[in-house]
Scaffold this motif. Structure first.
Motif, short mmCIF file in Angstrom:
data_model
loop_
_atom_site.label_atom_id
_atom_site.label_comp_id
_atom_site.label_asym_id
_atom_site.label_seq_id
_atom_site.Cartn_x
_atom_site.Cartn_y
_atom_site.Cartn_z
N ASP A 188 -26.42 35.02 55.35
CA ASP A 188 -27.87 34.86 55.50
C ASP A 188 -28.58 34.97 54.15
N GLY A 189 -27.95 34.36 53.14
CA GLY A 189 -28.56 34.31 51.80
C GLY A 189 -28.29 35.52 50.93
N LYS A 190 -27.74 36.60 51.47
CA LYS A 190 -27.45 37.81 50.69
C LYS A 190 -26.02 37.78 50.17
N GLU A 191 -25.87 38.07 48.87
CA GLU A 191 -24.54 38.02 48.26
C GLU A 191 -23.66 39.18 48.72
N VAL A 192 -22.40 38.85 48.95
CA VAL A 192 -21.39 39.83 49.36
C VAL A 192 -20.15 39.58 48.51
N THR A 193 -19.50 40.66 48.06
CA THR A 193 -18.29 40.53 47.26
C THR A 193 -17.06 40.53 48.17
N LEU A 194 -16.18 39.55 47.94
CA LEU A 194 -14.95 39.42 48.73
C LEU A 194 -13.77 40.04 47.98
N ASP A 195 -12.85 40.64 48.72
CA ASP A 195 -11.61 41.13 48.11
C ASP A 195 -10.72 39.97 47.70
#
Length: 405
Positions: free
Chosen positions: A349-356
């Motif tokens: 929803d437009g918010k950045e998330v860091t992936l492993d």
């Protein structure tokens, strides 16, 4: 297309008939599906009293199905129309055993169901002790060698005894569930008295005792065509495995799970049958359904990666792939999840998330981290290292499971 995603900048046409996991062939519109529905072409098993044309009317909203027909549709087509509401029609008490995590109420159920039967006095005494919290003493009552069920491992009173022993701390509940599933012939023939198909179950159990496992499986398959049941399907899997037909055993246990996806014991049984069939690697179930992957899931850096398009569509999401930016996007219930090939940054929803682990291309298919996708689309993801089975279950609050149209 390398991504396995939808072409162009917009989301692709629905891959399945809405509310189902019935695949829509490429180039066919939903209206055309409804106007010219052919059950055989779409791999749908219809009840004897329904035609393809009538089901087409259901799809167009011109006709409705009563609850009994909806349930039969789910049972005849495991997973395609969502889980069954009552997956244990042949043995009504089984729902208390397998779907109620605390297993409360089985003693009460069994006491009432056994009224007038030879074992009633033992069951009633055990239930009274259980009500006082005396689980060990209750189990000892049911261990009486003089009880009429003493030498029948899968008989419901012995299932009850195993549950009481687990409550007393003497055994693990998983072991008790396994014992039940390993002795389903005894359990079902006893627990199904007065229920649909009891005669067929008794016939299958007699064939099993004679070592005629293939014949028993055939009899049970005839039962499933009229009275779909998760435990009968599991019993069929057991018979197929004993007959050496591991492929049929796996097929039947997967059908059972699709009917009753909340029954954790069925996943353990599936793990056992996968091992026997020599099927290794991660196995993914989405709300009880095992999606068809053209690139098999694999584990990298402790994370399971799965084909993007197949997993997203099995969860009811629309998908698209932007070739210029190598971005894959999923949309479900107003929530948008974006990932870029090779990047550890995603957007929810437009918010950045860091992936492993980033999305990547393997065998010309885009694969994505399953746990991230599941949780982003409001689902619980769990992994059992012993069976290598991964369950993706929709959160109850916002369940997006399939329903009969």
């Amino acid at each position: 297309m390398g991504s396995g995603g939808a072409a162009g900048g917009g989301f692709g046409a629905p891959a399945f008939i809405p509310g189902t996991l019935v695949k829509i062939p490429d180039g066919i519109t939903l209206d055309k599906v409804a106007d010219n529905f052919d059950a055989n072409k779409f791999g749908v098993n219809l009840p004897a009293n329904m035609t393809s044309a009538q089901f087409g009317q259901v799809l167009k909203g011109e006709k409705t199905m009563d609850l009994q027909t909806q349930e039969l549709m789910k049972g005849l087509n495991p997973g395609k129309f969502g889980p069954m509401s009552q997956p244990y029609q042949s043995a009504p008490g089984a729902g208390i055993i397998f779907d109620n995590k605390s297993q409360t109420g089985f003693g009460d159920f069994l006491k009432q169901a056994s009224t007038g039967q030879p074992g009633h006095d033992w069951i009633a005494k055990a239930q009274a002790l259980e009500a006082q919290g005396k689980y060990k003493e209750a189990a000892e009552v049911l261990s009486d060698p003089k009880a009429p069920f003493a030498n029948i491992p899968g008989a419901p009173p012995n299932v009850y005894k195993a549950m009481l022993e687990a409550k007393a701390g003497g055994t693990d509940q998983k072991a008790a569930d396994k014992a039940t599933l390993d002795n389903l012939g005894d359990f079902l023939t006893d627990a199904s008295v007065g229920a649909p198909g009891n005669t067929i179950l008794v016939e299958a159990r007699n064939l099993e005792k004679e070592g005629k496992f293939s014949e028993a499986a055939a009899v049970l398959n005839s039962q499933l065509k009229e009275h779909p049941d998760a435990l009968v399907s599991t019993y069929t899997a057991n018979m197929a495995a004993k007959a050496g037909n591991n492929a049929a055993a796996v097929q039947n246990i997967e059908k059972a799970i699709a009917m009753a996806p909340n029954n954790t014991a069925l996943y353990d049984k599936a793990g056992e049958l996968y091992q026997k069939a020599g099927i290794d690697g991660p196995k993914v179930f989405v709300n009880g359904v095992k999606p068809s992957f053209d690139t098999q899931p694999f584990i990298e850096e402790g994370r399971t990666l799965v084909p993007f398009k197949a997993i997203a569509e099995s969860m009811g999401a629309q998908v698209k792939y932007e070739a210029n930016t190598q971005t894959v996007t999923m949309l479900r219930d107003g929530k948008t999840v974006e990932m870029t090939i090779g990047s550890n940054l995603a957007k929810v929803d437009g918010k950045e998330v860091t992936l492993d682990v980033p999305a990547k291309i393997v065998n010309s298919r885009t694969v994505v981290p399953l746990a991230f996708v599941g949780k982003s689309l409001n689902s619980e993801v769990s992994y059992d290292g012993a069976t290598q089975i991964i369950q993706v279950q929709p959160n109850v609050a916002k369940a997006a499971s399939s329903t009969t149209p």
